[in-house]
Design a protein around this motif. Structure first.
Motif, short mmCIF file in Angstrom:
data_model
loop_
_atom_site.label_atom_id
_atom_site.label_comp_id
_atom_site.label_asym_id
_atom_site.label_seq_id
_atom_site.Cartn_x
_atom_site.Cartn_y
_atom_site.Cartn_z
N LEU A 130 0.83 -1.21 0.00
CA LEU A 130 0.00 0.00 0.00
C LEU A 130 0.86 1.26 0.00
CD1 LEU A 130 -2.84 -1.09 2.46
CD2 LEU A 130 -2.90 -1.02 -0.04
N ASN A 131 2.02 1.20 0.65
CA ASN A 131 2.94 2.33 0.62
C ASN A 131 3.48 2.56 -0.79
OD1 ASN A 131 2.74 3.04 3.32
ND2 ASN A 131 4.43 1.70 3.96
N VAL A 132 3.66 1.48 -1.53
CA VAL A 132 4.10 1.60 -2.93
C VAL A 132 3.05 2.38 -3.73
CG1 VAL A 132 4.48 0.32 -5.07
CG2 VAL A 132 5.60 -0.42 -2.96
N LEU A 133 1.77 2.04 -3.52
CA LEU A 133 0.69 2.74 -4.24
C LEU A 133 0.71 4.23 -3.91
CD1 LEU A 133 -2.39 0.33 -4.03
CD2 LEU A 133 -0.56 0.42 -5.72
N LYS A 134 0.86 4.54 -2.63
CA LYS A 134 0.90 5.96 -2.22
C LYS A 134 2.09 6.67 -2.86
CE LYS A 134 0.46 5.00 2.24
NZ LYS A 134 0.39 5.15 3.70
N TYR A 135 3.23 5.99 -2.88
CA TYR A 135 4.44 6.61 -3.44
C TYR A 135 4.26 6.88 -4.94
CZ TYR A 135 9.28 7.50 -4.65
OH TYR A 135 10.43 8.09 -5.11
N LEU A 136 3.71 5.91 -5.67
CA LEU A 136 3.52 6.10 -7.11
C LEU A 136 2.59 7.27 -7.38
CD1 LEU A 136 3.14 2.42 -8.43
CD2 LEU A 136 5.02 4.01 -8.91
N SER A 171 -3.58 9.36 -11.14
CA SER A 171 -4.66 8.72 -10.41
C SER A 171 -4.49 7.20 -10.49
CB SER A 171 -6.02 9.12 -10.98
OG SER A 171 -6.27 10.48 -10.73
N ILE A 172 -4.81 6.55 -9.39
CA ILE A 172 -4.75 5.09 -9.31
C ILE A 172 -6.16 4.54 -9.21
CG2 ILE A 172 -4.00 3.12 -7.91
CD1 ILE A 172 -1.54 4.70 -7.14
N ILE A 173 -6.47 3.56 -10.04
CA ILE A 173 -7.78 2.90 -10.02
C ILE A 173 -7.57 1.48 -9.53
CG2 ILE A 173 -9.87 2.40 -11.35
CD1 ILE A 173 -8.88 5.37 -11.47
N CYS A 174 -8.20 1.13 -8.42
CA CYS A 174 -8.12 -0.23 -7.90
C CYS A 174 -9.45 -0.93 -8.15
CB CYS A 174 -7.81 -0.22 -6.41
SG CYS A 174 -6.12 0.31 -6.03
N VAL A 175 -9.38 -2.19 -8.57
CA VAL A 175 -10.58 -2.94 -8.94
C VAL A 175 -10.56 -4.29 -8.24
CG1 VAL A 175 -11.92 -3.86 -10.88
CG2 VAL A 175 -10.46 -1.85 -11.22
N GLY A 176 -11.70 -4.67 -7.66
CA GLY A 176 -11.73 -5.97 -6.99
C GLY A 176 -13.09 -6.30 -6.40
N ILE A 177 -13.17 -7.46 -5.75
CA ILE A 177 -14.39 -7.86 -5.07
C ILE A 177 -14.54 -7.05 -3.79
CG2 ILE A 177 -14.36 -10.16 -6.09
CD1 ILE A 177 -13.19 -11.23 -3.48
N ARG A 178 -15.58 -7.30 -3.02
CA ARG A 178 -15.87 -6.46 -1.85
C ARG A 178 -14.73 -6.44 -0.84
NH1 ARG A 178 -21.01 -4.41 -1.69
NH2 ARG A 178 -22.40 -5.24 -3.27
N ASP A 179 -13.92 -7.50 -0.80
CA ASP A 179 -12.76 -7.50 0.09
C ASP A 179 -11.79 -6.36 -0.24
OD1 ASP A 179 -13.70 -9.68 1.43
OD2 ASP A 179 -12.43 -11.14 0.42
N ALA A 180 -11.86 -5.87 -1.49
CA ALA A 180 -10.98 -4.77 -1.91
C ALA A 180 -11.23 -3.54 -1.06
CB ALA A 180 -11.20 -4.45 -3.38
N PHE A 181 -12.47 -3.35 -0.64
CA PHE A 181 -12.79 -2.21 0.21
C PHE A 181 -12.00 -2.27 1.52
CE2 PHE A 181 -15.43 -0.08 3.43
CZ PHE A 181 -15.58 1.17 2.84
N ASN A 182 -11.88 -3.49 2.07
CA ASN A 182 -11.12 -3.66 3.31
C ASN A 182 -9.64 -3.36 3.11
OD1 ASN A 182 -13.47 -4.52 4.58
ND2 ASN A 182 -13.12 -6.66 4.03
N VAL A 183 -9.12 -3.68 1.90
CA VAL A 183 -7.72 -3.40 1.59
C VAL A 183 -7.45 -1.91 1.70
CG1 VAL A 183 -5.96 -3.42 -0.21
CG2 VAL A 183 -7.44 -5.40 0.09
N ILE A 184 -8.28 -1.12 1.04
CA ILE A 184 -8.07 0.34 1.03
C ILE A 184 -8.34 0.95 2.40
CG2 ILE A 184 -8.79 2.50 -0.04
CD1 ILE A 184 -7.20 0.58 -1.87
N GLN A 185 -9.37 0.46 3.07
CA GLN A 185 -9.73 1.03 4.37
C GLN A 185 -8.68 0.73 5.45
OE1 GLN A 185 -12.39 3.08 5.26
NE2 GLN A 185 -12.59 3.22 3.03
N SER A 186 -7.84 -0.28 5.21
CA SER A 186 -6.82 -0.63 6.20
C SER A 186 -5.74 0.44 6.33
CB SER A 186 -6.17 -1.97 5.86
OG SER A 186 -5.39 -1.86 4.67
N ASP A 187 -5.67 1.36 5.37
CA ASP A 187 -4.71 2.46 5.41
C ASP A 187 -5.49 3.77 5.40
OD1 ASP A 187 -2.96 4.60 4.21
OD2 ASP A 187 -1.48 2.99 4.32
#
Length: 298
Positions: A165-171, A178-194
C-alpha cells in the motif's frame, strides 16, 4: 427481423450455422447505466489536471459481474498511440496491470514492466525497478494506472500489505497520477486498512442486477445482437424473471446463459429463446454450484 441490428440481420441472412455460432460466442460490449457512469468517471480522472493530491477510485463488484470487461473496454478506448511531430512519440495514457497473487513489491514492479514491454531483470534491486518505472511513466505520459484484483493484497502478511500500500501511495505522490483499484468487496477492506489511502479513494460499486428498467433495456440491447431470426421477447416478464433468477443477477452469468440459449436455439431450428430453451441449456446457477460444492466437501 426488426428486433436485430442491421449488422446482425445481415449475418442471419448470409451466414452458415457455424458462422452464427462463432459470432454468438464473441465477446460483446453492451452499454448499461452503471458501466456508463464508471466509464465517465474514469475518463474524468484521465483528464484531471495535475495536483499535489490526485483523486483515486476503487471499483467494487462481485466475481463475474463485469469489472474486468469494463476496464478492458476503457483501456481499448485509450490504447497507446503515436503522437506525430518533429519526433514521433509513443503516448500511453492508461495501463492496466493485475495485482500479484501476493502483495510483493518486486512482483508488482515486474508486472508493470511487462505491461510496458520493458525488460524484466530478475536480479535487479526493487529500487532500480521503481526508478525505471517512474522514468517510463513520465516518458509515456501515463495518466492512469488501473490495478485489477486488488483484493489479492489480503493474501499477504500485515507487513507485506503495508509495504504494498505504501508503494501505491508513493507512485501516486511521485508521478501525480490517479490510481484505479478494482476488486471484489474484500478490496474495500484493503483500502480502508490504510487511513491515508482511504481518504484518497472514492468508491463506486457494480451492483447485482435487479428486475428493473435497466435490466430490461440490457435484454433488449442483447437480443438485438443475437443472430436469431425470430424475436425472443426477452423482456416478457416470465422470461426476464427466469434469466435474472438463473444468473443470480450477475452480468457474466447473464452473458453465459444467453450464449448457451442462443446456440441451442440455432441448433434446434427454433431460432428464438423461450422457456423450453432456457430449461434445456447446460447451465448451473452460481448458487447451485455452491450447493454442489458444499455437498461434495461434506
Amino acid at each position: 427481423m426488426k428486433h436485430l441490428t442491421a449488422k446482425t440481420k445481415e449475418l442471419v441472412l448470409n451466414s452458415t450455422l457455424e458462422e452464427k455460432i462463432s459470432y454468438l460466442r464473441k465477446q460483446k460490449w453492451i452499454p448499461y447505466p452503471q458501466a456508463d457512469k464508471i466509464m465517465a468517471k474514469l475518463e474524468d480522472l484521465k483528464n484531471y489536471p495535475t495536483v499535489d493530491r490526485m483523486p483515486n477510485l476503487l471499483i467494487v463488484g462481485e466475481t463475474n459481474n463485469g469489472k474486468t470487461a469494463l476496464i478492458n473496454k476503457f483501456y481499448k478506448k485509450n490504447n497507446p498511440y503515436i503522437r506525430e511531430g518533429e519526433y514521433d512519440i509513443v503516448v500511453a495514457p492508461v495501463i492496466v496491470v493485475q495485482a500479484p497473487a501476493e502483495p510483493d513489491e518486486k512482483s508488482f514492479y515486474n508486472k508493470i514492466l511487462e505491461m510496458l514491454n520493458a525488460p524484466v531483470i530478475k536480479s535487479e534491486n526493487p529500487d532500480f525497478k521503481l526508478r525505471r518505472i517512474i522514468s517510463l511513466f513520465k516518458k509515456l505520459e501515463i495518466k492512469l494506472i488501473i490495478i485489477d484484483e486488488i483484493h489479492h493484497v489480503l493474501a499477504g502478511s500485515p507487513l507485506k500489505q503495508r509495504v504494498f500500500l505504501n508503494v501505491l501511495k508513493y507512485l501516486s505522490n511521485e508521478l501525480k497520477i490517479s490510481i484505479i483499484c478494482v476488486g471484489i468487496r474484500d478490496a474495500f477492506n484493503v483500502i480502508q486498512s490504510d487511513s491515508q489511502l482511504a481518504n484518497r479513494f472514492e468508491t463506486m460499486i457494480l451492483e447485482r442486477w435487479k428486475n428493473n428498467q435497466s435490466f430490461l433495456q440490457l435484454l433488449i440491447n442483447y437480443e438485438a445482437l443475437l443472430p436469431l431470426e425470430n424475436p425472443s421477447y426477452l423482456t416478457e416478464n416470465s422470461i426476464a424473471s427466469k434469466i435474472l433468477a438463473m444468473s443470480d443477477g450477475l452480468i457474466g452469468e447473464i452473458n453465459t446463459i444467453l450464449i448457451k440459449a442462443g446456440e441451442l436455439a440455432l441448433k434446434s431450428g427454433l431460432n428464438k429463446i423461450d422457456h423450453k430453451i432456457l430449461d434445456n441449456i447446460d447451465y448451473v446457477s452460481p448458487e447451485d454450484r455452491k450447493k454442489i460444492l458444499r455437498r461434495n466437501i461434506l
